[in-house]
Scaffold this motif. Structure first.
Motif: not given
Length: 124
Positions: A93-115
């Motif tokens: 697969g293709h891994r989408v990676q972010v800095p550790a500080d942004d991981l929680d926010v990034a997961r919320q964005i991908v799950q559609g929990q952030v506008q």
């Protein structure tokens, strides 16, 4: 066949192959121009995998979504897929990676929990 004819044909074949390789390289470099390569300096910061996508197109969409929220993103395992097609990276697969500080926010964005952010410069 004479030697001159064989050499001329070999020269034509070499020219065609070289032209094809250069055109292929230009397309590859143009499509990857905006994306940081896995070995770029940003890859040290982007060490946490948010999501693993099946195709490079899906990974690009997720990366664009995260970038629109101001999150630094690196897509790994897409280099070989851009050369050989998505079948080359299908197993991992293709891994989408972010800095550790942004991981929680990034997961919320991908799950559609952030506008989505408001587009700048567009009045409605």
């Amino acid at each position: 066949m004479t030697t001159a004819l064989v050499l001329a044909m070999a020269g034509i074949v070499a020219t065609v192959v070289l032209s094809w390789l250069l055109a292929r390289m230009a397309v590859f470099l143009a499509s990857d121009a905006e994306r940081p390569m896995p070995f770029a300096a940003t890859s040290n910061r982007c060490s946490e995998t948010v999501v693993t996508m099946q195709t490079s197109h899906e990974a690009d969409i997720v990366a664009g979504l995260l970038r629109s929220h101001g999150i630094e993103v690196v897509v790994l395992d897409s280099f070989m897929a851009r050369i050989y097609g998505d079948a080359a990276g299908a197993s991992a697969g293709h891994r989408v990676q972010v800095p550790a500080d942004d991981l929680d926010v990034a997961r919320q964005i991908v799950q559609g929990q952030v506008q989505d952010p408001e587009p700048s410069g567009i009045s409605g």
